[in-house]
Design a protein around this motif. Structure first.
Motif, PDB file in Angstrom:
ATOM      1  N   GLU A  39       0.800  -1.228   0.000  1.00 52.22           N
ATOM      2  CA  GLU A  39       0.000   0.000   0.000  1.00 52.22           C
ATOM      3  C   GLU A  39       0.832   1.278   0.000  1.00 52.22           C
ATOM      4  O   GLU A  39       0.385   2.296  -0.515  1.00 52.22           O
ATOM      5  CB  GLU A  39      -0.996  -0.002   1.154  1.00 52.22           C
ATOM      6  CG  GLU A  39      -0.359   0.157   2.519  1.00 52.22           C
ATOM      7  CD  GLU A  39      -1.385   0.179   3.642  1.00 52.22           C
ATOM      8  OE1 GLU A  39      -2.583   0.362   3.376  1.00 52.22           O
ATOM      9  OE2 GLU A  39      -0.972   0.009   4.791  1.00 52.22           O
ATOM     10  N   GLN A  40       2.046   1.275   0.553  1.00 52.28           N
ATOM     11  CA  GLN A  40       2.886   2.477   0.549  1.00 52.28           C
ATOM     12  C   GLN A  40       3.998   2.399  -0.501  1.00 52.28           C
ATOM     13  O   GLN A  40       4.789   3.325  -0.643  1.00 52.28           O
ATOM     14  CB  GLN A  40       3.521   2.688   1.933  1.00 52.28           C
ATOM     15  CG  GLN A  40       2.520   3.008   3.004  1.00 52.28           C
ATOM     16  CD  GLN A  40       3.187   3.248   4.346  1.00 52.28           C
ATOM     17  OE1 GLN A  40       4.376   3.531   4.460  1.00 52.28           O
ATOM     18  NE2 GLN A  40       2.400   3.134   5.398  1.00 52.28           N
ATOM     19  N   HIS A  41       4.074   1.299  -1.195  1.00 53.00           N
ATOM     20  CA  HIS A  41       5.136   1.063  -2.173  1.00 53.00           C
ATOM     21  C   HIS A  41       4.817   1.797  -3.476  1.00 53.00           C
ATOM     22  O   HIS A  41       3.650   1.908  -3.851  1.00 53.00           O
ATOM     23  CB  HIS A  41       5.230  -0.449  -2.422  1.00 53.00           C
ATOM     24  CG  HIS A  41       6.444  -0.860  -3.144  1.00 53.00           C
ATOM     25  ND1 HIS A  41       6.540  -0.804  -4.511  1.00 53.00           N
ATOM     26  CD2 HIS A  41       7.632  -1.320  -2.697  1.00 53.00           C
ATOM     27  CE1 HIS A  41       7.740  -1.225  -4.882  1.00 53.00           C
ATOM     28  NE2 HIS A  41       8.420  -1.545  -3.803  1.00 53.00           N
ATOM     29  N   PRO A  42       5.834   2.312  -4.175  1.00 51.11           N
ATOM     30  CA  PRO A  42       5.563   2.966  -5.462  1.00 51.11           C
ATOM     31  C   PRO A  42       4.854   2.038  -6.457  1.00 51.11           C
ATOM     32  O   PRO A  42       4.063   2.500  -7.265  1.00 51.11           O
ATOM     33  CB  PRO A  42       6.952   3.351  -5.982  1.00 51.11           C
ATOM     34  CG  PRO A  42       7.811   3.422  -4.769  1.00 51.11           C
ATOM     35  CD  PRO A  42       7.254   2.405  -3.809  1.00 51.11           C
ATOM     36  N   SER A  43       5.165   0.739  -6.399  1.00 53.20           N
ATOM     37  CA  SER A  43       4.466  -0.247  -7.228  1.00 53.20           C
ATOM     38  C   SER A  43       3.387  -0.904  -6.373  1.00 53.20           C
ATOM     39  O   SER A  43       3.476  -2.074  -6.020  1.00 53.20           O
ATOM     40  CB  SER A  43       5.443  -1.288  -7.773  1.00 53.20           C
ATOM     41  OG  SER A  43       6.400  -0.692  -8.597  1.00 53.20           O
ATOM     42  N   TRP A  44       2.372  -0.125  -6.044  1.00 52.56           N
ATOM     43  CA  TRP A  44       1.335  -0.537  -5.102  1.00 52.56           C
ATOM     44  C   TRP A  44       0.534  -1.741  -5.565  1.00 52.56           C
ATOM     45  O   TRP A  44      -0.117  -2.406  -4.774  1.00 52.56           O
ATOM     46  CB  TRP A  44       0.381   0.628  -4.844  1.00 52.56           C
ATOM     47  CG  TRP A  44      -0.260   1.106  -6.110  1.00 52.56           C
ATOM     48  CD1 TRP A  44       0.202   2.098  -6.937  1.00 52.56           C
ATOM     49  CD2 TRP A  44      -1.430   0.579  -6.725  1.00 52.56           C
ATOM     50  NE1 TRP A  44      -0.618   2.220  -8.028  1.00 52.56           N
ATOM     51  CE2 TRP A  44      -1.633   1.293  -7.927  1.00 52.56           C
ATOM     52  CE3 TRP A  44      -2.332  -0.435  -6.385  1.00 52.56           C
ATOM     53  CZ2 TRP A  44      -2.688   1.029  -8.783  1.00 52.56           C
ATOM     54  CZ3 TRP A  44      -3.390  -0.691  -7.250  1.00 52.56           C
ATOM     55  CH2 TRP A  44      -3.566   0.040  -8.425  1.00 52.56           C
ATOM     56  N   HIS A 130      17.223   1.975  -1.642  1.00 54.58           N
ATOM     57  CA  HIS A 130      16.402   2.885  -2.447  1.00 54.58           C
ATOM     58  C   HIS A 130      14.953   2.624  -2.068  1.00 54.58           C
ATOM     59  O   HIS A 130      14.437   1.526  -2.289  1.00 54.58           O
ATOM     60  CB  HIS A 130      16.618   2.623  -3.934  1.00 54.58           C
ATOM     61  CG  HIS A 130      18.065   2.622  -4.310  1.00 54.58           C
ATOM     62  ND1 HIS A 130      18.725   1.485  -4.727  1.00 54.58           N
ATOM     63  CD2 HIS A 130      18.991   3.601  -4.291  1.00 54.58           C
ATOM     64  CE1 HIS A 130      19.990   1.787  -4.981  1.00 54.58           C
ATOM     65  NE2 HIS A 130      20.172   3.058  -4.720  1.00 54.58           N
ATOM     66  N   ILE A 131      14.295   3.630  -1.515  1.00 57.43           N
ATOM     67  CA  ILE A 131      12.956   3.457  -0.955  1.00 57.43           C
ATOM     68  C   ILE A 131      12.037   4.526  -1.520  1.00 57.43           C
ATOM     69  O   ILE A 131      12.408   5.710  -1.583  1.00 57.43           O
ATOM     70  CB  ILE A 131      12.998   3.565   0.587  1.00 57.43           C
ATOM     71  CG1 ILE A 131      13.971   2.521   1.163  1.00 57.43           C
ATOM     72  CG2 ILE A 131      11.605   3.410   1.186  1.00 57.43           C
ATOM     73  CD1 ILE A 131      14.264   2.703   2.642  1.00 57.43           C
ATOM     74  N   GLY A 132      10.847   4.133  -1.908  1.00 57.24           N
ATOM     75  CA  GLY A 132       9.868   5.098  -2.390  1.00 57.24           C
ATOM     76  C   GLY A 132       9.655   6.203  -1.365  1.00 57.24           C
ATOM     77  O   GLY A 132       9.535   5.933  -0.170  1.00 57.24           O
ATOM     78  N   VAL A 133       9.635   7.435  -1.827  1.00 54.81           N
ATOM     79  CA  VAL A 133       9.525   8.598  -0.942  1.00 54.81           C
ATOM     80  C   VAL A 133       8.331   8.479   0.002  1.00 54.81           C
ATOM     81  O   VAL A 133       8.420   8.833   1.172  1.00 54.81           O
ATOM     82  CB  VAL A 133       9.474   9.900  -1.771  1.00 54.81           C
ATOM     83  CG1 VAL A 133       9.038  11.091  -0.927  1.00 54.81           C
ATOM     84  CG2 VAL A 133      10.836  10.175  -2.408  1.00 54.81           C
ATOM     85  N   THR A 134       7.216   7.974  -0.475  1.00 58.22           N
ATOM     86  CA  THR A 134       6.012   7.896   0.362  1.00 58.22           C
ATOM     87  C   THR A 134       5.929   6.612   1.189  1.00 58.22           C
ATOM     88  O   THR A 134       4.960   6.418   1.917  1.00 58.22           O
ATOM     89  CB  THR A 134       4.745   8.015  -0.502  1.00 58.22           C
ATOM     90  OG1 THR A 134       4.724   6.944  -1.441  1.00 58.22           O
ATOM     91  CG2 THR A 134       4.699   9.363  -1.216  1.00 58.22           C
ATOM     92  N   ASN A 135       6.934   5.769   1.111  1.00 58.64           N
ATOM     93  CA  ASN A 135       6.919   4.508   1.854  1.00 58.64           C
ATOM     94  C   ASN A 135       7.459   4.744   3.266  1.00 58.64           C
ATOM     95  O   ASN A 135       8.588   4.385   3.601  1.00 58.64           O
ATOM     96  CB  ASN A 135       7.722   3.435   1.122  1.00 58.64           C
ATOM     97  CG  ASN A 135       7.502   2.057   1.698  1.00 58.64           C
ATOM     98  OD1 ASN A 135       7.092   1.899   2.846  1.00 58.64           O
ATOM     99  ND2 ASN A 135       7.797   1.055   0.889  1.00 58.64           N
ATOM    100  N   ARG A 136       6.640   5.351   4.083  1.00 64.44           N
ATOM    101  CA  ARG A 136       7.009   5.724   5.451  1.00 64.44           C
ATOM    102  C   ARG A 136       7.455   4.512   6.268  1.00 64.44           C
ATOM    103  O   ARG A 136       8.427   4.561   6.993  1.00 64.44           O
ATOM    104  CB  ARG A 136       5.821   6.422   6.118  1.00 64.44           C
ATOM    105  CG  ARG A 136       6.017   6.767   7.576  1.00 64.44           C
ATOM    106  CD  ARG A 136       4.725   7.250   8.231  1.00 64.44           C
ATOM    107  NE  ARG A 136       3.537   6.473   7.909  1.00 64.44           N
ATOM    108  CZ  ARG A 136       3.238   5.276   8.458  1.00 64.44           C
ATOM    109  NH1 ARG A 136       4.026   4.735   9.336  1.00 64.44           N
ATOM    110  NH2 ARG A 136       2.122   4.652   8.113  1.00 64.44           N
ATOM    111  N   ARG A 137       6.736   3.410   6.139  1.00 61.01           N
ATOM    112  CA  ARG A 137       7.047   2.211   6.921  1.00 61.01           C
ATOM    113  C   ARG A 137       8.468   1.716   6.638  1.00 61.01           C
ATOM    114  O   ARG A 137       9.238   1.449   7.556  1.00 61.01           O
ATOM    115  CB  ARG A 137       6.003   1.129   6.614  1.00 61.01           C
ATOM    116  CG  ARG A 137       6.104  -0.086   7.478  1.00 61.01           C
ATOM    117  CD  ARG A 137       4.939  -1.058   7.292  1.00 61.01           C
ATOM    118  NE  ARG A 137       4.499  -1.238   5.922  1.00 61.01           N
ATOM    119  CZ  ARG A 137       3.325  -0.834   5.433  1.00 61.01           C
ATOM    120  NH1 ARG A 137       2.454  -0.214   6.194  1.00 61.01           N
ATOM    121  NH2 ARG A 137       3.015  -1.059   4.177  1.00 61.01           N
TER     122      ARG A 137
END
Length: 180
Positions: A39-44, A130-137
């Motif tokens: 759900e928070q991953h760029p490839s949701w 390398h982590i998606g910017v919106t992947n807070r978790r």
């Protein structure tokens, strides 16, 4: 490239990591089909079979993909990957990681990252994440195991235009098993 370098077998008290094989697909997809993992991953939408399959196939082709199993039961609980090995730096990246939700928020991820880092620091000085910017978790999880924020790239061409946050851990600051 020595395959044992990028696809080692690593054993901890909670997790066992081993080279990904083609026959691991169904067990990995059984974990990956949970939409909440992504759900928070760029490839949701990786929970969809038609999206997961190419990612799995790329992992096999990469020569760095690992299956993560529960050490006590042998059950497949996720996957991770070494990639972007740069012997001239010397650095490598760890990513494409997912684990079953029942393993979140505890000691599975820290132990897994500790084993991966301990192995990587046998041949590199820096490990990138390398982590998606919106992947807070995931961003919070990497900080908990010692990750240092480096920078963000919005519309990152290296990641198909996705916004990415870059973190790293250096060999000189790594302390295993204290990192777990």
């Amino acid at each position: 490239m020595n395959s044992a370098l990028l696809q080692p077998t690593l054993q901890g008290s909670l997790v066992h990591l081993s080279p990904m094989q083609a026959e691991d697909h169904d067990a990995l997809y059984a974990v990956a089909k949970d939409p909440l993992i992504w759900e928070q991953h760029p490839s949701w939408d990786r929970y969809k079979p038609e999206v997961f399959r190419p990612v799995f196939d790329q992992g096999l082709a990469s020569g760095g993909a690992l299956v993560v199993r529960d050490a006590s039961s042998g059950e497949v609980i996720g996957s991770t990957r070494f990639y972007d090995y740069r012997p001239e730096d010397p650095s490598i990246a760890i990513g494409y990681t997912f684990i079953a939700r029942r393993c979140w928020g505890g000691t599975y991820n820290p132990e897994m990252k500790g084993l991966l880092l301990q192995h990587a620091f046998g041949f590199v000085e820096r490990v990138w994440f390398h982590i998606g910017v919106t992947n807070r978790r995931s961003r919070e999880a990497i900080v908990r195991v010692g990750g240092q924020f480096s920078h963000e790239i919005f519309n990152d061409p290296a990641w198909g235009g996705r916004d990415q946050a870059y973190y790293y851990i250096d060999k000189t600051s790594f302390n295993y098993p204290a990192a777990t």
